[in-house]
Design a protein around this motif. Sequence first.
Motif, PDB file in Angstrom:
ATOM      1  N   SER A   1       0.909  -1.075  -0.243  1.00  0.00           N
ATOM      2  CA  SER A   1       0.024   0.065   0.127  1.00  0.00           C
ATOM      3  C   SER A   1       0.734   1.195   0.097  1.00  0.00           C
ATOM      4  N   ARG A   2       2.260   1.141   0.474  1.00  0.00           N
ATOM      5  CA  ARG A   2       3.020   2.236   0.514  1.00  0.00           C
ATOM      6  C   ARG A   2       4.030   2.189  -0.634  1.00  0.00           C
ATOM      7  N   PRO A   3       4.615   3.182  -1.225  1.00  0.00           N
ATOM      8  CA  PRO A   3       5.777   3.235  -2.158  1.00  0.00           C
ATOM      9  C   PRO A   3       6.860   2.545  -1.489  1.00  0.00           C
ATOM     10  N   VAL A   4       7.600   1.831  -2.276  1.00  0.00           N
ATOM     11  CA  VAL A   4       8.640   1.022  -2.195  1.00  0.00           C
ATOM     12  C   VAL A   4       9.833   2.042  -1.847  1.00  0.00           C
ATOM     13  N   GLY A   5      10.609   1.911  -0.755  1.00  0.00           N
ATOM     14  CA  GLY A   5      11.670   2.987  -0.454  1.00  0.00           C
ATOM     15  C   GLY A   5      12.815   2.282  -0.182  1.00  0.00           C
ATOM     16  N   LEU A   6      13.874   2.909   0.497  1.00  0.00           N
ATOM     17  CA  LEU A   6      15.386   2.484   0.714  1.00  0.00           C
ATOM     18  C   LEU A   6      15.242   1.784   2.273  1.00  0.00           C
ATOM     19  N   VAL A   7      16.089   1.100   2.340  1.00  0.00           N
ATOM     20  CA  VAL A   7      16.447   0.288   3.480  1.00  0.00           C
ATOM     21  C   VAL A   7      17.097   1.501   4.537  1.00  0.00           C
ATOM     22  N   GLY A   8      16.220   1.643   5.644  1.00  0.00           N
ATOM     23  CA  GLY A   8      16.896   2.598   6.511  1.00  0.00           C
ATOM     24  C   GLY A   8      18.253   2.106   7.469  1.00  0.00           C
ATOM     25  N   ALA A   9      18.719   3.004   8.135  1.00  0.00           N
ATOM     26  CA  ALA A   9      19.759   2.984   8.750  1.00  0.00           C
ATOM     27  C   ALA A   9      20.050   1.631   9.711  1.00  0.00           C
ATOM     28  N   ARG A  10      18.879   1.415  10.406  1.00  0.00           N
ATOM     29  CA  ARG A  10      18.778   0.154  11.409  1.00  0.00           C
ATOM     30  C   ARG A  10      18.969  -0.970  10.369  1.00  0.00           C
ATOM     31  N   GLY A  11      18.168  -0.982   9.372  1.00  0.00           N
ATOM     32  CA  GLY A  11      18.231  -2.174   8.641  1.00  0.00           C
ATOM     33  C   GLY A  11      19.558  -2.484   7.964  1.00  0.00           C
ATOM     34  N   ARG A  12      20.159  -1.404   7.524  1.00  0.00           N
ATOM     35  CA  ARG A  12      21.514  -1.559   6.797  1.00  0.00           C
ATOM     36  C   ARG A  12      22.496  -1.985   7.765  1.00  0.00           C
ATOM     37  N   GLU A  13      22.363  -1.551   9.134  1.00  0.00           N
ATOM     38  CA  GLU A  13      23.426  -2.133  10.142  1.00  0.00           C
ATOM     39  C   GLU A  13      23.181  -3.426  10.183  1.00  0.00           C
ATOM     40  N   ALA A  14      21.933  -3.924  10.149  1.00  0.00           N
ATOM     41  CA  ALA A  14      21.634  -5.608  10.304  1.00  0.00           C
ATOM     42  C   ALA A  14      21.953  -6.125   9.061  1.00  0.00           C
TER      43      ALA A  14
ATOM     44  N   ARG B   1      20.761  -5.967   5.711  1.00  0.00           N
ATOM     45  CA  ARG B   1      19.618  -6.293   5.226  1.00  0.00           C
ATOM     46  C   ARG B   1      19.764  -5.889   3.700  1.00  0.00           C
ATOM     47  N   LEU B   2      19.383  -6.622   2.672  1.00  0.00           N
ATOM     48  CA  LEU B   2      19.357  -5.991   1.424  1.00  0.00           C
ATOM     49  C   LEU B   2      17.937  -5.693   1.081  1.00  0.00           C
ATOM     50  N   GLY B   3      17.054  -6.206   1.799  1.00  0.00           N
ATOM     51  CA  GLY B   3      15.529  -5.643   1.624  1.00  0.00           C
ATOM     52  C   GLY B   3      14.813  -5.730   2.683  1.00  0.00           C
ATOM     53  N   GLU B   4      13.704  -5.476   3.058  1.00  0.00           N
ATOM     54  CA  GLU B   4      13.006  -5.383   4.288  1.00  0.00           C
ATOM     55  C   GLU B   4      11.399  -5.411   3.912  1.00  0.00           C
ATOM     56  N   TYR B   5      10.605  -6.299   4.428  1.00  0.00           N
ATOM     57  CA  TYR B   5       9.340  -6.049   4.571  1.00  0.00           C
ATOM     58  C   TYR B   5       8.527  -5.710   5.894  1.00  0.00           C
ATOM     59  N   ILE B   6       7.846  -4.670   6.084  1.00  0.00           N
ATOM     60  CA  ILE B   6       7.318  -4.538   7.427  1.00  0.00           C
ATOM     61  C   ILE B   6       5.797  -4.590   7.093  1.00  0.00           C
ATOM     62  N   SER B   7       5.131  -5.866   7.832  1.00  0.00           N
ATOM     63  CA  SER B   7       3.783  -6.306   7.565  1.00  0.00           C
ATOM     64  C   SER B   7       2.869  -5.138   8.071  1.00  0.00           C
ATOM     65  N   THR B   8       3.145  -4.897   9.555  1.00  0.00           N
ATOM     66  CA  THR B   8       2.321  -3.815  10.035  1.00  0.00           C
ATOM     67  C   THR B   8       2.058  -2.495   9.288  1.00  0.00           C
ATOM     68  N   ARG B   9       3.104  -1.916   8.359  1.00  0.00           N
ATOM     69  CA  ARG B   9       2.792  -0.739   7.680  1.00  0.00           C
ATOM     70  C   ARG B   9       2.698  -1.231   6.205  1.00  0.00           C
ATOM     71  N   ASP B  10       2.568  -2.556   5.715  1.00  0.00           N
ATOM     72  CA  ASP B  10       2.428  -2.981   4.509  1.00  0.00           C
ATOM     73  C   ASP B  10       3.649  -2.196   3.624  1.00  0.00           C
TER      74      ASP B  10
ATOM     75  N   HIS C   1       7.304 -12.247   1.299  1.00  0.00           N
ATOM     76  CA  HIS C   1       6.881 -12.147   2.606  1.00  0.00           C
ATOM     77  C   HIS C   1       5.610 -11.470   2.689  1.00  0.00           C
ATOM     78  N   ARG C   2       4.906 -10.380   1.770  1.00  0.00           N
ATOM     79  CA  ARG C   2       3.776  -9.880   1.955  1.00  0.00           C
ATOM     80  C   ARG C   2       2.826 -10.813   1.794  1.00  0.00           C
ATOM     81  N   TRP C   3       2.943 -11.605   0.752  1.00  0.00           N
ATOM     82  CA  TRP C   3       1.965 -12.805   0.443  1.00  0.00           C
ATOM     83  C   TRP C   3       2.210 -13.892   1.662  1.00  0.00           C
ATOM     84  N   GLN C   4       3.227 -14.199   2.221  1.00  0.00           N
ATOM     85  CA  GLN C   4       3.321 -15.154   3.089  1.00  0.00           C
ATOM     86  C   GLN C   4       2.470 -14.796   4.189  1.00  0.00           C
ATOM     87  N   ALA C   5       2.795 -13.343   4.659  1.00  0.00           N
ATOM     88  CA  ALA C   5       1.845 -12.739   5.993  1.00  0.00           C
ATOM     89  C   ALA C   5       0.196 -12.949   5.671  1.00  0.00           C
TER      90      ALA C   5
END
Length: 354
Positions: free
Chosen positions: A204-217, A219-228, A253-257
């Motif tokens: 439902s939201r535009p695809v963006g860039l992985v944030g600082a926390r995700g980059r520190e972890a 992650r090449l990509g991430e999906y947050i189901s609570t925000r879709d 992951h979106r379909w999985q959820a």
Amino acid sequence: MKLGSLAGRAAGLALAATIASPLVLAAQSYTAAIAGDTLRVRSAGAGNSETDGHTAFGAVIEGYLSPRGLPPIAGAMLVTDTGLVFRSYDGRYASTLPVVGPMRQSLRGGWRASAVTLAYVEQRLGGASYLFRVDGGVFETESPGPLVALAAHPAWLDTLSSREWQAERALADDDDAVAAAHLVSGIVHAPYADSLYAIFGRPSRPVGLVGARGREAGRLGEYISTRDSLALDPARMASVAQLRHTLAHELAHRWQARSRAQLALLWKNVPPIRDPKRYGYGSRREHQAEAAAFAAHFLLATAATTDPAAQAAVLDHYDLLVPGTRVLARYFALQPAFEAHPMRALLIAGRHTS
């Protein structure tokens, strides 16, 4: 399908090169310069590579290369004294991989680390399939020829002037958010992404860039189901193919959820990923998303095939690397988006060759 028959079925193994409909995979940007092929081609069975290194050079070994964890590509590996040269049968991918690593010094003198190692032998396809680690990827073959001896690192390997490992250039500079955003925008608005949305749905939201926390972890990509919401990080990727695969994995992951009940039924008797270095190993959640991404890749790649039976055999090799791929490909083939897919009837019937 035995690897010895692959060369004769090269046309049947070729991926769709153009977009005939939104469901056909766009032409990949798989390219690589090949240089330094200094030796003539010989049969993979010639000579004894354990005692004489030169008998290994020129061997041609048919199999499937999974570069950087991506879906397997059918082709042949040429063994030379400067590297392992892989070319796909469809002519769209080529790469030269090192035989051994950089020269190192020890108390015993110079030595090189092996760039070819035997990861394991799998029996799921009715015979022995040898899976070798090669420069960040995996090469699977039923007829390994001299690769077994090379993996044992005979002493003569340390005398080679082998191609060195080279650092891959990222799609975008680490600090260039504008370039990264441009890459993400280009991929998510392409017909390939529309095909994925037809399978997994659109966030439902535009695809963006992985944030600082995700980059520190890492992650090449991430999906947050609570925000879709979904984010990607092109600065951590070295190819468009990797960017596409990451998009597919995160959309999975979106379909999985949203498909927990279906997945619970589909996933019965699916064995775990065997390779500890393949993404999804030890995690059912990530395994399922990776299998879904592999299944989507297979269906899109075969959307224009004229030889469904040959491609059904290729699906065996997807499923060998990531179990569950066949199950999900069959399930996705039932969806309206694949009503006209040439593999649909074969997948629904559950027939495949090995």
